[in-house]
Design an enzyme around this catalytic site. Structure first.
Site, PDB file in Angstrom:
ATOM      1  N   GLU A 121      19.969 -39.925   3.348  1.00 41.10           N
ATOM      2  CA  GLU A 121      19.758 -40.013   5.055  1.00 41.10           C
ATOM      3  C   GLU A 121      18.879 -41.255   5.285  1.00 41.10           C
ATOM      4  OE1 GLU A 121      20.810 -36.122   7.038  1.00 41.10           O
ATOM      5  OE2 GLU A 121      18.650 -36.009   6.710  1.00 41.10           O
ATOM      6  N   GLY A 145      19.461 -39.729  14.032  1.00 42.19           N
ATOM      7  CA  GLY A 145      19.414 -39.761  15.555  1.00 42.19           C
ATOM      8  C   GLY A 145      19.206 -40.810  16.527  1.00 42.19           C
ATOM      9  N   GLY A 202      22.672 -34.163  15.430  1.00 41.18           N
ATOM     10  CA  GLY A 202      23.241 -34.091  16.928  1.00 41.18           C
ATOM     11  C   GLY A 202      24.470 -33.541  17.253  1.00 41.18           C
ATOM     12  N   GLU A 227      12.362 -35.640   8.567  1.00 39.88           N
ATOM     13  CA  GLU A 227      11.472 -35.190   9.614  1.00 39.88           C
ATOM     14  C   GLU A 227      10.167 -34.423   8.962  1.00 39.88           C
ATOM     15  OE1 GLU A 227      14.516 -33.808  12.278  1.00 39.88           O
ATOM     16  OE2 GLU A 227      15.218 -35.903  12.697  1.00 39.88           O
ATOM     17  N   HIS A 284      13.603 -33.304   4.341  1.00 44.23           N
ATOM     18  CA  HIS A 284      14.199 -34.104   5.475  1.00 44.23           C
ATOM     19  C   HIS A 284      13.249 -34.956   5.733  1.00 44.23           C
ATOM     20  CE1 HIS A 284      15.848 -34.854   9.062  1.00 44.23           C
ATOM     21  NE2 HIS A 284      17.027 -34.461   8.922  1.00 44.23           N
ATOM     22  N   ASN A 335      22.876 -29.464  10.652  1.00 47.34           N
ATOM     23  CA  ASN A 335      21.459 -29.280  10.914  1.00 47.34           C
ATOM     24  C   ASN A 335      21.060 -29.302  12.271  1.00 47.34           C
ATOM     25  OD1 ASN A 335      18.680 -29.551  10.491  1.00 47.34           O
ATOM     26  ND2 ASN A 335      18.712 -31.682   9.871  1.00 47.34           N
ATOM     27  N   TRP A 336      20.923 -28.115  12.523  1.00 51.96           N
ATOM     28  CA  TRP A 336      20.854 -27.778  14.202  1.00 51.96           C
ATOM     29  C   TRP A 336      19.339 -28.280  14.553  1.00 51.96           C
ATOM     30  CZ3 TRP A 336      22.551 -22.193  15.721  1.00 51.96           C
ATOM     31  CH2 TRP A 336      23.964 -22.231  15.583  1.00 51.96           C
ATOM     32  N   LYS A 337      18.542 -28.608  13.527  1.00 54.56           N
ATOM     33  CA  LYS A 337      17.027 -28.935  13.838  1.00 54.56           C
ATOM     34  C   LYS A 337      16.541 -28.048  14.723  1.00 54.56           C
ATOM     35  CE  LYS A 337      18.049 -33.570  12.689  1.00 54.56           C
ATOM     36  NZ  LYS A 337      17.969 -34.983  12.847  1.00 54.56           N
ATOM     37  N   SER A 387      23.610 -40.132  12.067  1.00 52.66           N
ATOM     38  CA  SER A 387      24.513 -40.444  13.117  1.00 52.66           C
ATOM     39  C   SER A 387      25.874 -40.340  12.841  1.00 52.66           C
ATOM     40  CB  SER A 387      24.279 -41.866  13.626  1.00 52.66           C
ATOM     41  OG  SER A 387      22.745 -41.797  14.316  1.00 52.66           O
TER      42      SER A 387
END
Ligand code: PGA
Length: 249
Positions: free
Chosen positions: A167, A173, A234, A97, A95, A9-11, A212
């Protein structure tokens, strides 16, 4: 047996030049990964670039979100049908976020999930608790509520044909990872909740762990009975690191 799946997931990271380098480096590194499926979920503007580089290379790609509506006056919205035009296989929905920063409620997530299914793509439904929710003992209630909204709209059989990701919000992160046992306990809870309604759907459902995941902890997490791979933030931005995680699966 469920096969393993690792999704990057590149965000909101990358640009044309850096994506090109990352994707082109991944292709040879992932060529030897035959026992797990690998995919990257990239920002919308780079779906065409990703399709052009990855088509025929054995790595899938997808989007990180979609609008719940099919088309119309929804300025800024991107529909599931639109991302399907770019060869996407997966779409992440729910997600944390999106839930925390963009106000995606359980009801909106359920509609997005249904929209992705309708477009013939595979949703990756994210669920997870905050640290406060874990510490106050409502973790299972929160995850059940997030799942039930989707099941109410799409049915449990719908869920059985997709992918879920556990998650824990406190691990995303932050460098903090759930221990393999902590993650396994929640994955087993998720599978059991689906299996109570439909044994086959529960059995077949791939449940990824996210939060993570790194090359150094992936193998221990992926060795757990109900952890079927990972959703990687990440570490998915570094080709060697992401490839090492895929190899651990
Ligand atoms: P992280 O993100 O690997 O950077 O913790 C995971 C995710 O948000 O999917």
């Amino acid at each position: 047996m469920r096969s393993k799946l690792v999704v990057g997931n590149w965000k909101m990271n990358g640009n044309l030049a850096s994506n090109q380098t990352l994707l082109k480096s991944l292709i040879p590194l992932l060529a030897s990964v035959t026992h797990a499926r690998c995919a990257v979920c990239v920002p919308y503007p780079y779906l065409a670039q990703t399709e052009q580089i990855l088509r025929g290379q054995g790595v899938s790609w997808g989007a990180q979100d979609v609008c719940e509506y099919e088309h119309g006056a929804f300025t800024g919205g991107v529909s599931a049908g639109m991302v399907a035009d770019f060869g996407c296989r997966f779409v992440i929905v729910g997600h944390s976020e999106r839930r925390a920063l963009f106000g995606d409620t359980d009801a909106v997530v359920a509609k997005k999930f249904a929209a992705v299914l309708k477009a013939g793509l595979t949703p990756i439904l994210c669920v997870g608790e905050t640290l406060a929710e874990r510490e106050s003992g409502v973790m299972e209630q929160v995850i059940a509520r997030q799942m039930d909204a989707v099941i109410a709209l799409s049915g449990v059989a719908g869920l059985g044909q997709t992918v879920m990701a556990y998650e824990p919000v406190w691990a995303i992160g932050t460098g903090k990872t759930a221990t393999p046992d902590e993650a396994q306990a929640v994955h087993a809870f998720i599978r059991e909740r689906v299996a109570e309604l439909d044994v086959r759907a529960g059995d077949g459902l791939p449940i990824l762990y996210g939060g993570s995941v790194k090359a150094s902890n992936a193998a221990q997490l992926f060795a757990m009975a109900d952890i079927d791979g990972g959703l990687i933030g990440g570490a998915a931005l570094v080709a060697e690191e992401f490839a090492a995680i895929c190899k651990a699966a």
